[in-house]
Design an enzyme around this catalytic site. Structure first.
Site, mmCIF file in Angstrom:
data_model
loop_
_atom_site.group_PDB
_atom_site.id
_atom_site.type_symbol
_atom_site.label_atom_id
_atom_site.label_comp_id
_atom_site.label_asym_id
_atom_site.label_seq_id
_atom_site.Cartn_x
_atom_site.Cartn_y
_atom_site.Cartn_z
ATOM 1 N N SER A 69 0.812 -1.221 0.000
ATOM 2 C CA SER A 69 0.000 0.000 0.000
ATOM 3 C C SER A 69 0.846 1.272 0.000
ATOM 4 C CB SER A 69 -0.945 -0.016 1.186
ATOM 5 O OG SER A 69 -0.202 -0.281 2.340
ATOM 6 N N THR A 204 -0.783 3.140 5.114
ATOM 7 C CA THR A 204 0.079 4.233 4.642
ATOM 8 C C THR A 204 1.237 4.322 5.584
ATOM 9 O OG1 THR A 204 -1.674 5.581 3.718
ATOM 10 C CG2 THR A 204 0.193 6.779 4.585
ATOM 11 N N THR A 222 1.915 6.957 0.250
ATOM 12 C CA THR A 222 0.896 5.928 0.064
ATOM 13 C C THR A 222 0.520 5.808 -1.407
ATOM 14 O OG1 THR A 222 -1.326 5.223 0.802
ATOM 15 C CG2 THR A 222 -1.055 7.543 0.355
ATOM 16 N N ARG A 232 -8.742 10.657 -7.432
ATOM 17 C CA ARG A 232 -8.962 10.707 -5.987
ATOM 18 C C ARG A 232 -7.637 10.990 -5.255
ATOM 19 N NH1 ARG A 232 -7.009 7.837 -1.153
ATOM 20 N NH2 ARG A 232 -8.699 7.786 0.320
ATOM 21 N N THR A 255 -3.283 7.497 9.556
ATOM 22 C CA THR A 255 -3.477 6.447 8.566
ATOM 23 C C THR A 255 -4.923 5.975 8.679
ATOM 24 O OG1 THR A 255 -2.736 4.276 7.800
ATOM 25 C CG2 THR A 255 -2.613 4.653 10.163
ATOM 26 N N GLY A 256 -5.460 5.457 7.591
ATOM 27 C CA GLY A 256 -6.832 4.974 7.639
ATOM 28 C C GLY A 256 -7.664 5.516 6.500
HETATM 29 C C1 SD4 Z 1 -5.697 7.157 2.056
HETATM 30 N N1 SD4 Z 1 -5.046 7.347 4.359
HETATM 31 O O1 SD4 Z 1 -5.288 7.395 0.933
HETATM 32 C C2 SD4 Z 1 -4.691 6.755 3.104
HETATM 33 C C3 SD4 Z 1 -4.647 5.286 3.180
HETATM 34 C C4 SD4 Z 1 -4.197 4.784 4.502
HETATM 35 O O2 SD4 Z 1 -4.017 3.141 6.065
HETATM 36 O O3 SD4 Z 1 -3.679 5.432 5.323
HETATM 37 N N2 SD4 Z 1 -4.374 3.599 4.853
HETATM 38 O O4 SD4 Z 1 -6.870 7.232 2.396
#
Ligand code: SD4
Length: 344
Positions: A69, A204, A222, A232, A255-256
């Site tokens: 990722s 990320t 990321t 996006r 992250t998320g």
């Molecule tokens: C996103 N926040 O592009 C990033 C992805 C991520 O853990 O952090 N995933 O939405």
């Protein structure tokens, strides 16, 4: 002599806070991405700046394709292409460099650093960001791999499920596009179903480095969300959302589910809580609970560190996500340490 004694006592006190994990330098990053932590640490050990440490640490994850990722070959979008988001922030100067929807260049955080170093801008996006990168000497490469191609083909075979559309025809929960807005659509009411993202389409690297003198830098990198709609941009490259650094206080990184999290500028929020005197773990928790007021079971986590080396993390309990792993390397330990926090 007395003055010297007093000074050394005072220094000891500010570099060690009882109860907190507090010896500098410190590197902390999201998830169990240990080689990134080690790479950043080496930069600090060799006398490099926290900004360089964050850049090199996150770049290591881009090379390693951490969890698929970060970096090339992961999270193909609806056209099968991998695009990258990254940012870096210098907590001394409050300079930021960021790129989003970056195409065909592997070293996204390197390009973000080039935006910071070689331009007066903060944020470049899309094709133009790639052209900027090429002009700065970054290699133009295909980011698609056998793996990302197969993730994409499987998705096409499963009628493009899951995806990020709503209120469109044909019904996006059953069919592929192209889509059109549903007729008579007035208002989106059921906000909480927005949380139905594929948890494992996210991950990320977010990193905070604090050098021996308390200089703070943060960064993220990321490839965003799998099957995202082309164009996006997530939270990761946005200052205050993906990460935030202020050497007078500390740093944070998130992250998320970036589509939700960016609305709350969680990294900025966490640093502001620390500025008010909150311990890092409390600041992280408060930041998470603020988002939960609107999205009770969103998927996300925040790491926080202050400029004297105390640190913490918090996460939001979501289906399939009850604990958050992060990695720490600090003075006095020789290997990156995996730490876990229970989600709230
Ligand atoms: C996103 N926040 O592009 C990033 C992805 C991520 O853990 O952090 N995933 O939405």
């Amino acid at each position: 002599m007395r003055i010297l004694l007093f000074l050394s006592l005072w220094l000891t006190l500010i570099l060690y806070i009882p109860g907190g994990e507090s010896v500098l330098p410190l590197v902390i990053n999201t998830w169990a991405f240990q080689s990134a932590t080690e790479t950043a640490w080496k930069v600090l050990e060799q006398g490099g700046s926290s900004l360089d440490a964050v850049e090199k640490g996150c770049a290591q994850c881009e090379i390693d394709q951490c969890d698929g990722s970060v970096g090339y070959g992961g999270s193909p979008d609806e056209m099968g292409e991998t695009t990258l988001d990254a940012m870096i922030m210098d907590g001394n100067t409050m300079n930021v460099g960021a790129v989003a929807d970056l195409r065909r260049i592997k070293n996204a955080i390197g390009v973000a650093r080039a935006v910071l170093d070689y331009s007066k801008h903060t944020f470049l996006v899309g094709e133009s960001a790639s052209l900027f990168a090429e002009s700065m000497g970054f290699l133009h490469e295909d980011l698609t791999t056998v793996k990302s191609r197969s993730i994409y083909l499987n998705w096409l075979n499963q009628n493009c499920q899951p995806n990020y559309w709503r209120n469109v025809v044909p019904d996006a929960s059953k069919s592929c596009g192209p889509y059109k807005p549903v007729k008579g659509f007035k208002e989106w009411k059921n906000l909480h179903t927005e949380n139905k993202v594929n948890l494992h389409s996210h991950d990320t690297i977010g990193m905070i480095a604090v050098d021996e003198a308390g200089n703070v830098a943060t960064g993220t990198s990321t490839n965003g969300a799998t099957h995202k709609i082309p164009g996006r941009v997530g939270d990761s490259p946005i200052a205050g959302a993906g990460s935030y650094a202020d050497s007078t206080t500390g740093g944070a990184a998130a992250t998320g589910n970036g589509d939700l999290m960016m609305r709350f500028l969680p990294s900025y929020q966490a640093v502001e809580y620390m500025r008010l005197g909150m311990e890092p773990s409390k600041a992280c928790e408060k930041t998470i609970s603020r988002i939960q007021k609107h999205f009770p079971a969103f998927f996300g986590a925040v790491i926080c560190a202050n400029n004297s080396g105390s640190y913490g993390a918090a996460c939001s309990k979501a289906p399939g996500f009850t604990q958050f792993h992060f990695t720490v390397l600090k003075k006095g330990i020789s290997r990156p340490q995996n730490e876990v926090v229970n989600c709230i």
